[in-house]
Write a protein that holds these residues in place. Structure first.
Motif, PDB file in Angstrom:
ATOM      1  N   ILE A  69      -6.147   6.231  11.337  1.00 23.82           N
ATOM      2  CA  ILE A  69      -5.840   7.604  11.737  1.00 23.82           C
ATOM      3  C   ILE A  69      -7.125   8.226  12.255  1.00 23.82           C
ATOM      4  CG2 ILE A  69      -5.103   9.869  10.933  1.00 23.82           C
ATOM      5  CD1 ILE A  69      -3.395   8.282   8.885  1.00 23.82           C
TER       6      ILE A  69
ATOM      7  N   ASP B 276      -7.626  13.397  17.413  1.00 27.12           N
ATOM      8  CA  ASP B 276      -6.963  13.434  18.704  1.00 27.12           C
ATOM      9  C   ASP B 276      -7.866  13.008  19.855  1.00 27.12           C
ATOM     10  OD1 ASP B 276      -4.298  14.143  18.946  1.00 27.12           O
ATOM     11  OD2 ASP B 276      -4.890  15.661  20.420  1.00 27.12           O
TER      12      ASP B 276
ATOM     13  N   LYS C 288       4.023   9.035  16.534  1.00 23.03           N
ATOM     14  CA  LYS C 288       3.383   9.628  15.339  1.00 23.03           C
ATOM     15  C   LYS C 288       3.430  11.155  15.417  1.00 23.03           C
ATOM     16  CE  LYS C 288       0.339   6.063  13.667  1.00 23.03           C
ATOM     17  NZ  LYS C 288      -0.926   5.393  13.905  1.00 23.03           N
TER      18      LYS C 288
ATOM     19  N   ASN D  97       1.398  13.395  14.151  1.00 20.09           N
ATOM     20  CA  ASN D  97       0.195  14.223  14.093  1.00 20.09           C
ATOM     21  C   ASN D  97      -0.655  14.191  15.363  1.00 20.09           C
ATOM     22  OD1 ASN D  97      -0.369  11.609  13.676  1.00 20.09           O
ATOM     23  ND2 ASN D  97      -1.705  11.892  11.902  1.00 20.09           N
TER      24      ASN D  97
ATOM     25  N   THR E 172      -1.151  15.370  19.440  1.00 17.49           N
ATOM     26  CA  THR E 172      -0.721  16.499  20.276  1.00 17.49           C
ATOM     27  C   THR E 172       0.014  16.008  21.521  1.00 17.49           C
ATOM     28  OG1 THR E 172      -2.793  16.457  21.465  1.00 17.49           O
ATOM     29  CG2 THR E 172      -2.684  17.920  19.590  1.00 17.49           C
TER      30      THR E 172
END
Lengths: 147, 1300
Positions: B537, B540, B576, B578, B580
Motif C-alpha cells: 500500500i 497515491d 482498490k 483508497n 483517487t
C-alpha cells in the motif's frame, strides 16, 4: 526568546503555565502541553534535557515529581535556560522554604509573580534572588492582613 | 490603605529579609545532577489565609487526584461554583480577589473562564496592593485571548504608572509588557519614557522591559536615538543594564547599523562582567552573571556578522571570555558551559577569523567528547554552525559523530542527522543517505519526517552519483514516506526516466548515452513492476509514478514481468478503494498504452473498461472510451501511441486557426462575436453601475433605435454579426464613441487644412502617432478634455455635455492646459489624417452619448457627486495624457516680443521679483530648518515624511536620454539629506547668495540679455501679450508658413522610472532637465538648462507660463529679469554653461478646486552657432500626486476620520500586471500618491495623505486585493476626502497612473 514556561507533575497535570506568545487558544494550549509533557515523561534520565518539537526547542529539568519545561526558539542558549530553570527552582525554594508541589498550587498567584519578576517578554530579566523576592514580601505583608 | 502605601514606598531598602542572605543553596551543582528541592509531602504547605476553605479542599483533592480525568471532573464542579459566586451582587473586593485566584487556577488547568475576565479587570482597579497585583496578574493571563477588555484597563494602567508605590507602578508595567497592542502604545509611552529615569531601579528595569515590548510590537512608535538606548544600557544597576541588553539584542537583529557604534561600550561591559566587577549577588554558581554574558555574546554575533571591521573590535574580548568560561567548564559548571557554547556560536557567526575558529574547533571537541548527552548535543549543534566556516572541523570528530548517530537518545540522533546534511558531499552521499534511510524508519513525528524527506530529496538531487542511484533512492524514500515526497520531485523522476541524461557533447557518446538511457528505463520499469506486484500500500503519488512508468516502459522488462501480469495488477489497483480518481485515470491510460504495445487485451481489462465507461468521473469515462476507440481501429495504434514517445514534442495550434472558417460561418449566420473574458467582466461591472439608475431601461424602450449610419460604420469595425437591436450600454458606448471621434476629427480638418502645405519629416510623423494616442486617451479618460475640444470646435452635440461637465470643477482648471495640446495636436494630426484616413477607422472609437446616457450621467452626477459613470471606460487602454508628454517643437522663429513691452514691464517685474525673493527666502529657510530637524530626529533619511527627495519619475520620460546627467544624479543620491545641497544638483558650487534664496551666482556665463538684437531677430510682429498658447501656436503656424525650412524636433518624453533628473529636451545644443522635490507644504521644481555643445548658444529667450492652478514663485540662477509676460532673455550660454530655474509651488489660499494634471510650460528659442534659430515648447507635468504628502496616522484615528469624512469615491484597478501582493500595491501607491501606510491587514491596506500645506484636507485611502479570477490581481479602492474636486482628481489620476 522564551516561548513558554511550564511546570507539570509526573502525571502530566499542569501546575504552572506562562506563555510569552499571544494567540494560542486554550484548546491548542492544552493540546500542546499534553503532547510536550508526554514526550518529556517518556525520556530517560541519561538522555539530554532537550527536545525538538516543531519549531520549538523544549528544555526541561526534573525535580522530584515536578517537571520544569521551557520552550524556546532557535537562538536561545540551551544551557542558559537549563540554568535558568535551576535558578527559578532555587528562588521558589528560597521563597517557600522547601518548596513542594502543593505550595505552588496554594500560592499560584505568588508563583506567577515570581516568574514575572524573573522573565518578561520572553527574556530573562532578573536572576538575582534578592531582587526577585523583595517585592513578593511586600505584597505578602499586605495579603497576610486579610482575613 | 494608606498604611500599605507607606510600607511599600520603602520596600526596596527593606532589611527584614536579610537573614536569608546566608542561603547556602547548592553551590556545588554539577551539570545535570538532579536536585530535589521540590518534595511532594503535603505536611509543609500551609495554605494562605485569604483562601477559603472551599478552595483549599479543592486543591487538596486535585493534589491527590491520580489522573487528569479526575482532576478535570473536580475543576468542572469548581467552575460551576465560581460562576454562581461571581454572579452574586455586592461582591466584596477581598472575596472577589480570592475568586479571581480560583479562576486563574481553573484557567491554568485548561478551562475557559471568560466569566471571570471582567472581575479580574475590576480587581486591578482596587487600591489595595494585593488585590491590584492579583487583578493585573489574572487579567494579563486571561486577556491574551480577549484583547477587547484591555480597553477597560488602559485607564487604570495610566493612573497606576503615576502611583507613588513602586509595586503598583511595576504591576502596571508588567501588564503593559504582556498585553499592550500597537494602538495603545502612544497612550502610555510618554509616562514609560519618564520612568526610564526613575530613581527606583526596579521601576527602571520594568520600564526598560516595556520599551522592549514597544519596540517589538511597533518599532515606529519609538522615536529614540542611539543616545537614549545607550543611556539605559549604561545604567548603574546591573539588572537594568541586563534588561537593556535585550533591547540591544533586538536592535542588533532588526537594525544593526544603529548600534554598530556601540560595540566598544558593549565589549567593555562584557569585560567588566567577566572580571567580576558586578555585584556579587549576580554571580551564579561562581560564574559572574552568566545570562548577561550570554546576551552580550549574542549581540556581538549579530553585530559582527559579515562585518570585518566590527568583528575585529570584538575578537579579543571573545577570546578572553572563552578562556574565563573554560575554567568553569573544566569544573563542570553548567553555566560556564553555556557561556562557552555561546562563544563558539558567536565565533562562527561573525566575520571568520582563523585563530578563533581553531579555538572554537578545539572547544567543540570538549563538548562532543563529554559523557553528558547535553554537552554532546550542543557540541553537535556547534559543529553544524562551525562546518559552514570551517569544513574540516567535522572530520576531526567523525568517530563521535558516528557514535551519536546510533545513540538511543532521539534528540541527539536527530541533531546529528542535521549535521550530516551540512557535511554531505559527492563522496559520502551514498553512505549518508543510507544512514538517513535507516533513521527515517525510526522517526514517528510527522513534521520532522516531512522536513527530513525534503532535505533527503534535495541532497540526492544535488549529489546524485548517477540517475539509477537517484531513482532507486527516491523509490526507497517513497516506500518509507511516500506521501511526504513533494509532488514536483515525483514529476522530476518521471522526466528523468523519460529523458535520461542530457549531455550532447560528442556524437560517439550519444550512442552510449542512448544505451544508458534505455538501461535506466528498463531498470526503472523493473523496480516499479516489482513494487506493483508486491501489492504494497503506497501513497497515491507513488502509484502514479509507478503506473506511468509501467505504462510507458513495461515492454522493456517483459521477459521478467509478463505484460499480462502487470495489466492484471493494474486492474486490481483500479478496484482498490483508497486510490483517487486521478490515479485511476492514469491507470486507464497506462492500460491503453500497454494494450497498444502488446496487442493483447485480457478479459479482466475488457470488463474493467466496460465498468468504468459509466464512471462518475468524466475523466475516467473519457479515457475508457479512448481505449475502446483505439481498439476498434487497431491499424492506427502505432501512430497514436508509438512506444517511448513521451519526449516528443507535440505541436499545438494555440490560436485554433483551423476553426476560423467555422467562426466566419457562424458570424455570417448572425452569431454574436466572441467577447473576451476581460471584456465581459468589464461589461458586467459597467452594467452593474448603470443598473443603479438604469433599471427602467430593462423594460420597454420608448426611444428610437440608434441612427443607422453610425451603426453601420461600427459594423465595419466590429464585424458584420453585430446585432443592431442589441443596444446595451456597452455597445452603445462603442457606437457613439466612434461617432464622436469622427466628428471630432472632421471638425478639426477644415480648420487646419490650410496648414497642411509643408513637408513633414519622419520625426513629425512619429510625433503624430503619439499625439493621436494622447488625443484619444484624453477624450476617453477626462471629460474635461473632450469638453474643451468640442466647445472649441463648436460641436453642438457636446454643448449639453459641457453643462454637466461643469459640475466637475476640474474642467476649468485644465482648460488652458488642454488648449495647448489640442492645438498642437491639430497641427500634427491633420496632415496625417488627410493622408491616411483609413487608419482612423480602425482605431477604436469614442462614444457619443445617447440621450438616456446623458440623462443617466446627470442622475449619476447628482448621486455620486460628479463621479464619471463608468460605462464610459470601455476597456483599460494606454492612456497617455498630454501632460505626461513633453512636446517640443523646433522652428526657426524666435519669440515675438516688443521692446516696448519689455521695457515697460521690466521695472515692475523687478519689484515683484524682489518681493518674492524675500518672502520665499523666509519660507524656504523655515523649511530648511524643518527638514534638518527632522533629519536629526530620524535616523532613516529615506523615511522622512516631510520631504521626499525621490526624483519625480512616474510621469516623466524621454526618448533622448543621451545627455549626461550623471554628475548631478550622484550628487543627488549622496546628498539627499541636505537641503542646501539641493541647488548644487543643478547649480554647481554653492557659492555666494545673489540675493535670491538658494541660488548661486558663480555660474553666470550668459551675458546681459541684449534685448535689441534679440528683437531684431524676431520673425514678425503680432506679439502675444497673454499666454494663450492657442495664439502662440497660431503665430507659430504663421511663422511656419513664412519660413519654409524649419527643423522639427519632436521630443516626446516617455515614462521613465529612475532617480535621475528627467530630460525634457536634448537637441545636441541645449539640454533641459528637471527634477521635482517634495517639501512639506511646497512642491519645488528645479529646471536646468545647459549648453552641451562646444559652442555658445546665443539669443536664448524663454517664456514661461505656469498654469494658474497653484501659487507659483519662480527664481532663476543666474538672476534674470522676468518680464511681465513671463519672458526671460537669457542671452548667451557658453559651452557647458547653465541656467537654472526654480519653481516653488504651493496651494492658493482657500483653494478648493484641484486638478488631476497641470503643467509648467516653456517656450524656448535660441540661435545655434550656424545662426539657425531653434524653437522649442517644453512642458513639465504637475499632477495631483505631486501635491499629496504622506500623513501619519494611527489605525484608530483613521477609523474615526473615515466615519467623519463625507465624500467617498470608489474605483477598481483591474488586472494589475505590476502588482503581485498588497505590498506591491502599497509601494506603488506610496510612489504615485505619496500615501502614508497606516496598516496592512491581510489583503487590505489603509493609507492616508494630505494635500500639501493643508493638514485638514486629507485623503483617506483604502485598498483591497479582490478575489482574483484573472491573470493578475485587481484592487478595489475607496477613497474619502473632504473635498469633492480633490477626490475626483485623485480617482482620475489613480486610474491612469496605476495602470502604467
Amino acid at each position: 526568546m522564551i516561548k513558554f514556561i511550564l511546570i507539570v507533575n509526573k502525571l502530566g497535570q499542569t501546575r504552572l503555565a506562562q506563555y510569552y506568545t499571544t494567540g494560542l487558544s486554550i484548546n491548542k494550549r492544552v493540546a500542546l502541553e499534553n503532547e510536550i509533557t508526554r514526550r518529556c515523561l517518556s525520556r530517560k534520565d541519561k538522555e539530554c534535557s532537550f527536545l525538538e518539537f516543531r519549531d520549538l526547542k523544549v528544555i526541561y529539568r526534573r525535580y522530584a515529581s515536578l517537571f520544569f519545561l521551557v520552550g524556546v526558539d532557535e537562538e536561545e542558549n540551551e544551557l542558559g535556560i537549563l540554568e535558568f530553570i535551576h535558578c527559578l527552582v532555587e528562588t521558589l525554594d528560597k521563597y517557600f522554604e522547601n518548596v513542594c508541589e502543593l505550595d505552588l498550587m496554594f500560592n499560584i498567584d505568588k508563583a506567577y509573580m515570581i516568574l514575572d519578576e524573573m522573565a518578561l517578554n520572553g527574556n530573562i530579566i532578573e536572576t538575582n534572588k534578592k531582587n526577585i523576592i523583595a517585592p513578593l514580601h511586600i505584597i505578602d505583608q499586605v495579603s497576610k492582613k486579610l482575613k | 490603605m494608606n498604611k500599605n502605601h507607606k510600607l511599600t514606598t520603602s520596600f526596596f531598602e527593606n532589611t527584614v529579609y536579610e537573614k536569608e542572605k546566608n542561603f547556602t543553596g547548592r553551590e556545588n551543582i554539577f551539570p545535570f545532577q538532579i536536585q530535589t528541592p521540590v518534595v511532594t509531602t503535603i505536611v509543609n504547605s500551609i495554605p494562605p489565609s485569604y483562601l477559603s476553605k472551599d478552595f483549599v479542599n479543592l486543591i487538596k483533592e486535585v493534589g491527590e487526584s491520580k489522573s487528569k480525568l479526575e482532576e478535570d471532573r473536580l475543576i468542572k464542579v469548581e467552575i460551576t461554583k465560581l460562576k454562581k459566586l461571581f454572579s452574586k451582587p455586592k461582591l466584596k473586593p477581598r472575596k472577589r480577589c480570592e475568586l479571581v485566584i480560583r479562576a486563574l487556577f481553573c484557567e491554568l488547568l485548561g478551562n475557559d473562564v471568560e466569566f471571570a475576565h471582567v472581575k479580574a479587570v475590576n480587581s486591578s482597579q482596587e487600591s489595595n496592593l494585593f488585590f491590584k497585583r492579583v487583578g493585573y496578574l489574572a487579567a494579563s493571563t486571561f486577556l491574551h485571548s480577549n484583547q477587547k477588555l484591555f480597553l477597560l484597563m488602559i485607564n487604570t494602567i495610566q493612573k497606576d504608572l503615576k502611583s507613588t508605590s513602586p509595586i503598583v507602578v511595576c504591576s502596571a508595567l508588567i501588564t503593559i509588557t504582556k498585553l499592550i497592542t500597537p494602538e495603545f502604545i502612544p497612550a502610555v509611552l510618554p509616562k514609560v519614557l519618564e520612568l526610564l529615569s526613575h530613581e527606583d531601579k526596579t521601576i527602571r528595569k520594568k520600564a526598560v522591559a516595556a520599551m522592549y515590548t514597544f519596540l517589538l510590537k511597533d518599532p515606529k512608535s519609538l522615536d529614540l536615538g542611539i543616545d537614549d538606548f545607550k543611556r539605559v544600557l549604561c545604567d548603574q544597576d546591573p539588572s537594568v543594564m541586563g534588561a537593556a541588553l535585550d533591547i540591544f539584542l533586538l536592535l542588533a537583529k532588526t537594525n544593526p547599523r544603529l548600534i554598530k557604534s556601540q560595540i566598544p561600550t558593549i565589549c567593555s561591559i562584557l569585560k567588566q562582567v567577566i572580571e567580576g566587577r558586578l555585584n556579587k549577588d549576580f554571580d551564579y554558581h561562581q560564574i559572574h552573571a552568566p545570562w548577561i554574558q550570554i546576551k552580550i555574546l549574542k549581540i556581538l554575533g549579530y553585530l559582527g556578522q559579515d562585518d570585518l571591521k566590527a568583528s575585529k573590535e570584538m575578537y579579543n574580548i571573545i577570546i578572553e571570555t572563552t578562556k574565563k568560561a573554560e575554567i568553569g567548564f573544566l569544573n563542570g559548571i553548567t553555566a560556564a558551559c553555556g557561556i562557552m557554547y555561546e562563544c563558539i556560536r558567536t565565533i562562527t557567526k561573525i566575520y571568520p577569523e582563523q585563530k578563533l575558529l581553531n579555538a572554537a574547533s578545539e572547544e567543540v571537541g570538549k563538548f562532543v567528547t563529554s559523557s553528558s548527552n547535553n554537552l554532546r548535543y550542543l557540541g553537535i549543534t556547534a559543529l553544524i554552525h562551525l562546518v559552514k566556516a570551517h569544513p574540516e572541523a567535522a572530520v576531526k570528530h567523525q568517530i563521535v559523530i558516528v557514535e551519536c548517530l546510533d545513540d538511543p537518545d532521539e534528540t541527539l540522533r536527530r541533531n546529528t542527522i542535521s549535521l550530516l546534511f551540512e557535511i554531505t558531499n559527492s563522496t559520502n552521499i551514498v553512505f549518508i543517505l543510507q544512514k538517513m534511510l535507516t533513521y527515517l524508519k525510526t522517526v514517528t513525528d510527522l513534521d520532522h519526517k516531512k522536513d527530513l524527506v525534503t532535505r533527503m530529496v534535495k541532497l540526492s538531487e544535488d549529489y546524485a552519483i548517477d540517475t539509477k542511484w537517484f531513482v532507486s533512492t527516491i523509490n526507497s524514500i517513497m516506500e518509507l514516506a511516500g506521501s511526504l515526497v513533494p509532488r514536483d520531485v515525483v514529476y522530476n523522476v518521471m522526466r528523468l526516466i523519460a529523458e535520461g541524461t542530457e549531455d550532447d557533447e560528442d556524437e560517439d557518446e550519444d550512442e552510449k548515452e542512448e544505451e544508458e538511457n534505455i538501461e535506466l528505463k528498463k531498470f526503472a520499469a523493473q523496480e516499479y513492476a516489482e513494487m506493483l506486484l508486491s501489492e504494497q500500500i503506497l501513497p497515491d503519488m507513488s502509484f502514479r509514478l509507478i503506473i506511468w512508468v509501467i505504462g510507458e516502459y513495461s515492454y522493456l522488462c517483459k521477459d521478467e514481468f509478463p505484460i499480462k501480469d502487470l495489466m492484471l495488477a493494474i486492474c486490481l489497483l483500479v478496484e482498490k478503494p483508497n486510490i483517487t480518481d486521478q490515479t485511476r485515470a492514469i491507470c486507464f491510460t497506462a492500460l491503453t498504452k500497454m494494450v497498444a504495445q502488446s496487442g493483447i487485451i485480457p478479459e479482466e481489462v475488457d470488463d474493467l473498461v466496460d465498468k468504468y465507461s459509466n464512471s462518475r468521473s468524466t475523466d475516467i469515462q473519457q479515457r475508457c472510451y479512448e481505449l475502446r476507440g483505439i481498439l476498434a481501429n487497431t491499424d492506427i495504434i502505432d501512430e497514436i501511441l508509438p512506444p517511448d514517445a513521451s519526449n516528443e514534442d507535440l505541436d499545438f495550434d494555440i490560436d485554433l486557426s483551423f476553426l476560423n472558417e467555422y467562426v466566419q460561418m457562424a458570424l455570417q449566420n448572425g452569431a454574436k462575436p466572441y467577447i473576451t473574458k476581460e471584456q465581459r467582466i468589464q461589461m458586467e461591472n459597467e452594467s452593474l453601475l448603470a443598473g443603479l439608475e438604469g433599471k427602467k431601461e430593462r423594460g420597454l424602450r420608448f426611444e428610437a433605435y440608434q441612427i443607422k449610419s453610425s451603426v453601420t460604420t461600427n459594423m465595419a469595425v466590429n464585424g458584420p454579426s453585430k446585432s443592431i437591436y442589441d443596444v446595451k450600454t456597452t455597445e452603445n458606448v462603442n457606437n457613439s464613441r466612434f461617432v464622436n471621434e469622427t466628428q471630432n476629427e472632421f471638425s478639426l480638418a477644415p480648420n487646419l487644412g490650410g496648414s497642411n502645405l509643408n513637408k513633414w519629416s519622419t520625426s513629425g510623423y512619429s510625433g503624430f502617432q503619439d499625439e493621436n494616442e494622447s488625443d484619444e486617451s484624453d477624450n476617453e479618460t477626462t471629460n474635461t478634455t473632450t469638453t474643451t475640444t468640442t466647445t472649441q470646435k463648436n460641436t453642438s452635440a457636446f454643448s449639453e455635455m459641457t453643462g454637466f461637465g461643469s459640475s466637475d470643477i476640474n474642467s476649468n482648471q485644465s482648460n488652458t492646459n488642454t488648449n495647448t495640446n489640442n492645438n498642437m495636436n491639430n497641427v500634427n494630426v491633420v496632415p496625417n489624417f488627410v493622408e491616411q484616413p483609413k487608419q482612423k477607422i480602425i482605431v477604436p472609437k469614442k462614444p457619443r452619448k445617447t440621450k438616456e446616457e446623458k440623462k443617466r450621467e446627470k442622475v449619476a452626477n447628482l448621486l455620486f457627486g460628479g463621479e464619471k459613470v463608468k460605462t464610459r471606460k470601455k476597456k483599460p487602454r494606454k492612456t497617455v495624457n498630454q501632460t505626461n508628454k513633453i512636446v517640443t517643437n523646433s522652428t526657426n522663429i524666435t519669440p515675438k516680443n516688443t521692446v516696448q513691452k519689455r521695457k515697460t514691464f521690466n521695472q515692475q517685474q523687478q519689484n515683484i521679483m524682489t518681493m518674492n525673493k524675500t518672502n520665499k527666502q523666509e519660507q524656504f529657510n523655515n523649511n530648511n530648518n524643518n527638514m534638518n530637524n527632522n533629519m536629526n530626529n530620524t535616523n532613516n533619511n529615506q523615511d522622512v515624511n516631510l520631504i521626499n527627495f525621490e526624483m519625480f519619475s512616474s510621469n516623466t520620460n524621454t526618448n533622448t536620454t543621451t545627455s549626461t546627467t550623471k554628475t548631478s544624479t550622484t550628487n543627488m543620491n549622496q546628498n539627499n539629506s541636505q537641503v542646501p545641497d539641493l541647488m548644487d544638483i543643478f547649480g554647481g558650487s554653492g557659492g555666494g547668495n545673489s540675493g535670491m534664496m538658494n541660488t548661486q551666482t558663480t555660474n553666470i556665463l550668459g551675458q546681459t540679455p541684449n534685448t535689441t538684437s534679440n528683437n531684431q531677430n524676431l520673425g514678425g510682429g503680432g506679439g502675444f501679450g497673454s499666454f494663450d498658447f492657442l495664439n502662440n501656436q497660431q503665430s507659430l503656424i504663421q511663422t511656419h508658413q513664412l519660413f519654409g525650412n524649419f527643423n522639427q524636433d519632436y521630443i516626446n518624453v516617455k515614462s521613465k522610472s529612475t532617480n535621475e533628473p528627467a530630460v525634457l529636451l536634448n537637441d545636441g545644443t541645449l539640454s533641459c532637465k528637471f527634477i521635482k522635490l517634495y517639501a512639506k507644504d511646497q512642491l519645488i521644481v528645479l529646471v536646468e538648462l545647459q549648453n552641451i555643445a562646444n559652442n555658445n548658444a546665443t539669443d536664448i529667450a524663454i517664456t514661461i507660463d505656469y498654469q494658474n492652478a497653484m501659487k507659483t514663485v519662480m527664481t532663476t540662477d543666474p538672476v534674470q529679469q522676468v518680464l511681465s509676460n513671463g519672458q526671460i532673455n537669457v542671452g548667451r550660454i557658453a559651452s557647458n554653461g547653465k541656467q537654472n530655474f526654480k519653481f516653488v509651488m504651493s496651494l492658493k489660499e482657500n483653494q478648493n478646486t484641484f486638478f488631476s494634471t497641470t503643467s509648467i510650460n516653456f517656450r524656448l528659442s535660441y540661435r545655434d552657432p550656424n545662426e539657425q534659430t531653434h524653437f522649442h515648447l517644453i512642458q513639465i507635468p504637475i499632477n495631483i500626486g505631486d501635491c499629496l504628502r504622506p500623513k501619519e496616522m494611527l489605525t484608530q484615528q483613521f477609523g474615526s476620520k473615515w466615519n467623519q469624512t463625507q465624500i467617498e469615491k470608489q474605483f477598481n484597478l483591474m488586472n494589475m500586471s505590476n502588482i503581485k501582493s498588497i505590498k506591491d500595491f502599497v509601494t506603488l501607491a506610496k510612489k504615485i500618491l505619496h500615501l502614508f501606510e497606516i496598516q496592512i491587514i491581510g489583503k487590505e491596506v489603509i493609507m492616508c495623505s494630505n494635500i500639501l500645506g493643508n493638514e485638514n484636507l486629507i485623503c483617506l485611502f483604502h485598498g483591497m486585493i479582490t478575489d482574483n479570477y484573472r491573470e493578475h490581481p485587481s484592487i478595489s479602492c475607496k477613497l474619502k476626502t473632504n473635498n469633492n474636486s480633490l477626490a475626483e482628481c485623485i480617482r482620475k489620476f489613480s486610474l491612469k497612473e496605476f495602470k502604467k
